[in-house]
Design an enzyme around this catalytic site. Structure first.
Site, short mmCIF file in Angstrom:
data_model
loop_
_atom_site.label_atom_id
_atom_site.label_comp_id
_atom_site.label_asym_id
_atom_site.label_seq_id
_atom_site.Cartn_x
_atom_site.Cartn_y
_atom_site.Cartn_z
N ALA A 11 43.87 38.51 34.49
CA ALA A 11 44.34 39.55 35.42
C ALA A 11 43.21 40.33 36.05
O ALA A 11 43.43 41.12 36.97
CB ALA A 11 45.27 40.51 34.69
N ARG A 16 32.85 41.31 40.64
CA ARG A 16 31.48 40.81 40.80
C ARG A 16 31.42 39.50 41.61
O ARG A 16 30.36 39.08 42.04
CB ARG A 16 30.84 40.62 39.42
CG ARG A 16 30.52 41.94 38.73
CD ARG A 16 30.23 41.77 37.24
NE ARG A 16 31.46 41.63 36.45
CZ ARG A 16 31.49 41.55 35.12
NH1 ARG A 16 30.36 41.59 34.43
NH2 ARG A 16 32.63 41.42 34.47
N THR A 79 40.45 44.61 28.81
CA THR A 79 40.96 43.40 28.14
C THR A 79 41.97 43.73 27.03
O THR A 79 42.91 42.97 26.80
CB THR A 79 39.80 42.56 27.58
OG1 THR A 79 38.92 43.43 26.85
CG2 THR A 79 39.02 41.88 28.68
N ASN A 170 29.63 37.82 21.93
CA ASN A 170 31.06 37.52 21.94
C ASN A 170 31.38 36.61 23.12
O ASN A 170 31.10 36.95 24.26
CB ASN A 170 31.80 38.86 22.07
CG ASN A 170 33.28 38.70 22.35
OD1 ASN A 170 33.88 37.68 22.02
ND2 ASN A 170 33.88 39.71 22.95
N ARG A 333 42.29 7.56 56.15
CA ARG A 333 43.12 8.76 56.02
C ARG A 333 44.33 8.41 55.16
O ARG A 333 44.54 7.26 54.80
CB ARG A 333 43.48 9.27 57.41
CG ARG A 333 42.25 9.86 58.13
CD ARG A 333 42.52 10.12 59.57
NE ARG A 333 43.75 10.88 59.74
CZ ARG A 333 44.49 10.88 60.85
NH1 ARG A 333 44.13 10.13 61.89
NH2 ARG A 333 45.58 11.59 60.92
N ASN A 386 49.53 4.83 68.97
CA ASN A 386 50.71 5.05 68.14
C ASN A 386 51.45 6.33 68.46
O ASN A 386 52.49 6.62 67.88
CB ASN A 386 50.29 5.09 66.65
CG ASN A 386 49.28 6.20 66.36
OD1 ASN A 386 48.53 6.60 67.25
ND2 ASN A 386 49.29 6.69 65.15
C1 UD1 Z 1 34.22 40.24 28.10
C2 UD1 Z 1 34.06 40.91 26.74
C3 UD1 Z 1 32.65 40.68 26.23
C4 UD1 Z 1 32.33 39.19 26.19
C5 UD1 Z 1 32.60 38.54 27.53
C6 UD1 Z 1 32.52 37.04 27.39
C7 UD1 Z 1 35.54 42.88 26.81
C8 UD1 Z 1 35.59 44.35 26.94
N1 UD1 Z 1 34.30 42.32 26.88
O1 UD1 Z 1 33.33 40.90 28.99
O2 UD1 Z 1 32.50 41.24 24.93
O3 UD1 Z 1 30.99 39.01 25.81
O4 UD1 Z 1 33.93 38.84 27.99
O5 UD1 Z 1 32.58 36.38 28.61
O6 UD1 Z 1 36.53 42.24 26.60
N2 UD1 Z 1 40.86 40.83 32.30
C9 UD1 Z 1 42.19 41.16 32.42
N3 UD1 Z 1 42.54 42.46 32.58
C10 UD1 Z 1 41.64 43.46 32.59
C11 UD1 Z 1 40.26 43.13 32.47
C12 UD1 Z 1 39.91 41.80 32.31
O7 UD1 Z 1 43.05 40.29 32.41
O8 UD1 Z 1 42.05 44.63 32.72
C13 UD1 Z 1 40.49 39.41 32.14
C14 UD1 Z 1 39.61 38.88 33.25
O9 UD1 Z 1 40.39 38.25 34.24
C15 UD1 Z 1 38.72 37.87 32.52
C16 UD1 Z 1 38.69 38.36 31.10
O10 UD1 Z 1 39.74 39.30 30.96
O11 UD1 Z 1 39.29 36.57 32.54
C17 UD1 Z 1 37.38 39.03 30.73
O12 UD1 Z 1 37.15 40.13 31.61
P1 UD1 Z 1 35.73 40.43 32.21
O13 UD1 Z 1 35.83 41.64 33.06
O14 UD1 Z 1 35.15 39.20 32.81
O15 UD1 Z 1 34.94 40.81 30.87
P2 UD1 Z 1 33.39 40.72 30.60
O16 UD1 Z 1 32.71 41.90 31.19
O17 UD1 Z 1 32.86 39.40 30.97
CA CA Z 2 33.73 37.61 31.96
#
Ligand code: UD1
Ligand code: CA
Length: 457
Positions: A11, A16, A79, A170, A333, A386
């Site tokens: 979500a 970025r 998350t 992580n 095609r 054609n």
């Molecule tokens: C997250 C972890 C980090 C880990 C890294 C690995 C957290 C706080 N941090 O950081 O410890 O090392 O992944 O790649 O979890 N998402 C949602 N809803 C939200 C926020 C995020 O569904 O409100 C989803 C994003 O779509 C994504 C995933 O969660 O698929 C991770 O979110 P992202 O913002 O990429 O976390 P990172 O900063 O990479």
């Molecule tokens: Ca990520």
């Protein structure tokens, strides 16, 4: 019933990426990241997959369809907040829940299975899939105590200088005891550098309650990569390409330059096929054995038999049977089917047409909406006319016929077997078996006239 569940986090806005496209829908080696993730999760054998999608994420749903259930996270507050959105669907289940991010496309089902096994064997309430990197910047770091047991995860933005030096991180993938997960989530706050509800905080919450939390350290840093920006996206594609190409090489396919050959993950290739640089093999393409796929060919959703030679050509949704040769610079095609031993030469375009065995369409020709029998020769510069601007019409040509160079075949039209057309004819009427169709003005020569041409003035 395995009493296993999986949650895919998808979500996040992906700010970025600086994109109008949802992050998890960005492609890695030809496939959206979340698609790679769900494929690997499916191979783990879980009872239910729930994907968390955000506002405007209809595209994710449309993409994954019924392979998953969905929970909507209307505001992206982190998350931990995201996982809580699945509570209605999962909260009361007993068992193990695998949580994985939609932006870690390289993780394999093999690793996920090892993680689940480790989690269940150690009877932990939470197991983090961690990895070790030379430089773990950007990731949450695993903090261990003097006894080397996991204490908590600290996000990059919340970490102290000494915590930033830790290189175990992580991966964003975890196994939880489901009931403990949802219980702990209600206690996660957002008092941190990003003002978000962090899923990793569940680890310290469970630890502080005296529950067992562990980390399963995977051995490949590459596989654990999370994609947050376009630099990582390109890197992930490169790693995925290397993985796919290596697998084909192990199966007996020769690559002249694997670093510059792009094969999507569902493509199948027979042994002793040789692939030159710059080739793209996409979608559900299947290539037989002993083929030669020449430089810069681009083949999509097509079925290629054995001993086929393709030079620098584009082929979409078509079938090429054994021993045919194509190109250079041909364009097949959708719905072209090329017979065994047929020859399709340079600058030939074929659309929605069947070309019989051993038929030759050698040069500069357009074949559209047609059925050609066997052993026909189509001369250079032939056009299958054609289309009248509104409707498409079909042309049929019988076996062993000869179409003279520069013929216009105005469809609908049937040319019989063993028939011929004279070069330069515009054929508008059917030509019966064995006949020659000729349709062009007679020539007259104007004696000595050449010297009166303007360029001689
Ligand atoms: C997250 C972890 C980090 C880990 C890294 C690995 C957290 C706080 N941090 O950081 O410890 O090392 O992944 O790649 O979890 N998402 C949602 N809803 C939200 C926020 C995020 O569904 O409100 C989803 C994003 O779509 C994504 C995933 O969660 O698929 C991770 O979110 P992202 O913002 O990429 O976390 P990172 O900063 O990479
Ligand atoms: Ca990520």
């Amino acid at each position: 019933m395995e009493n296993r569940y999986a949650i895919i986090l998808a979500a996040g806005k992906g700010s970025r990426m600086k994109s109008s496209l949802y992050k998890v829908l960005h492609h890695v080696a030809g496939k959206p990241m979340v698609e790679h993730v769900i494929e690997q999760v499916e191979a783990v054998n879980v009872d239910e997959i729930v994907t968390i999608v955000g506002f405007g994420a209809e595209m994710v749903k449309n993409h994954l369809g019924e392979r998953s259930k969905y929970a909507l996270q209307t505001e992206q507050l982190g998350t931990g907040h995201a996982v809580l959105a699945t509570a209605d669907l999962l909260k009361d289940k007993k068992g193990t829940t695998l949580v994985i991010c939609g932006d870690t496309p390289l993780l394999t089902s093999k690793t996920l299975k090892e993680l689940v096994k480790h989690h269940e064997e150690t009877k932990a309430k939470a197991t983090i899939l961690s990895a070790v990197a030379r430089d773990a910047s950007g990731y949450g770091r695993i903090i261990r105590n003097e006894a080397n047991l996991v204490e908590k995860i600290v996000e990059q933005k919340d970490a102290s200088e000494s915590e930033l030096l830790i290189n175990e991180f992580n991966t964003g993938t975890y196994c939880f005891d489901n009931e403990f997960l949802f219980e702990a989530l209600t206690q996660v706050g957002n008092n941190n550098a990003q003002g978000e509800y962090y899923l990793p905080d569940v680890i310290s919450i469970l630890k502080n309650k005296g529950e067992v939390v562990t980390a399963f350290v995977m051995d490949s840093e590459d596989e654990s990569m999370g994609v947050n920006d376009r630099v990582a996206l390109a890197k992930a594609s490169q790693l995925m390409t290397e993985r796919i190409n290596k697998e084909h090489m192990k199966n007996g396919v020769t690559f002249i330059d694997p670093a510059n050959t792009y094969i999507e993950s569902d493509v199948v290739i027979g042994s002793d096929t040789i692939i030159e640089p710059g080739v793209y093999l996409r979608g559900k393409t299947v290539i037989g054995s002993k083929c030669h796929i020449g430089a810069h060919s681009n083949i999509f959703n097509s079925k290629i038999g054995d001993n086929v030679v393709i030079h620098s050509s584009t082929i979409e949704e078509s079938i090429i049977n054994n021993g045919a040769d194509i190109g250079p610079y041909a364009h097949l095609r959708p719905n072209a089917e090329i017979g065994e031993g047929a020859h399709i030469g340079n600058f030939v375009e074929i659309k929605k047409a069947t070309i019989g065995n051993n038929t030759k369409v050698g040069h500069l020709t357009y074949v559209g909406d047609a059925t050609l029998g066997e052993d026909i020769n189509v001369g250079c510069g032939t056009v299958f006319v054609n289309y009248d601007g509104k409707n498409k019409f079909h042309t049929t040509i019988g076996d062993h016929s000869f179409i003279g160079s520069g013929t216009n075949l105005v469809a609908p039209l049937t040319i019989g077997r063993n028939a011929a057309t004279a070069a330069g004819s515009t054929i508008t009427e059917d030509v019966p078996d064995g006949d020659l169709g000729i349709a062009r003005g007679r020539q007259s020569n104007l004696e000595g006239y050449a010297k009166k041409m303007p360029y001689n003035e």
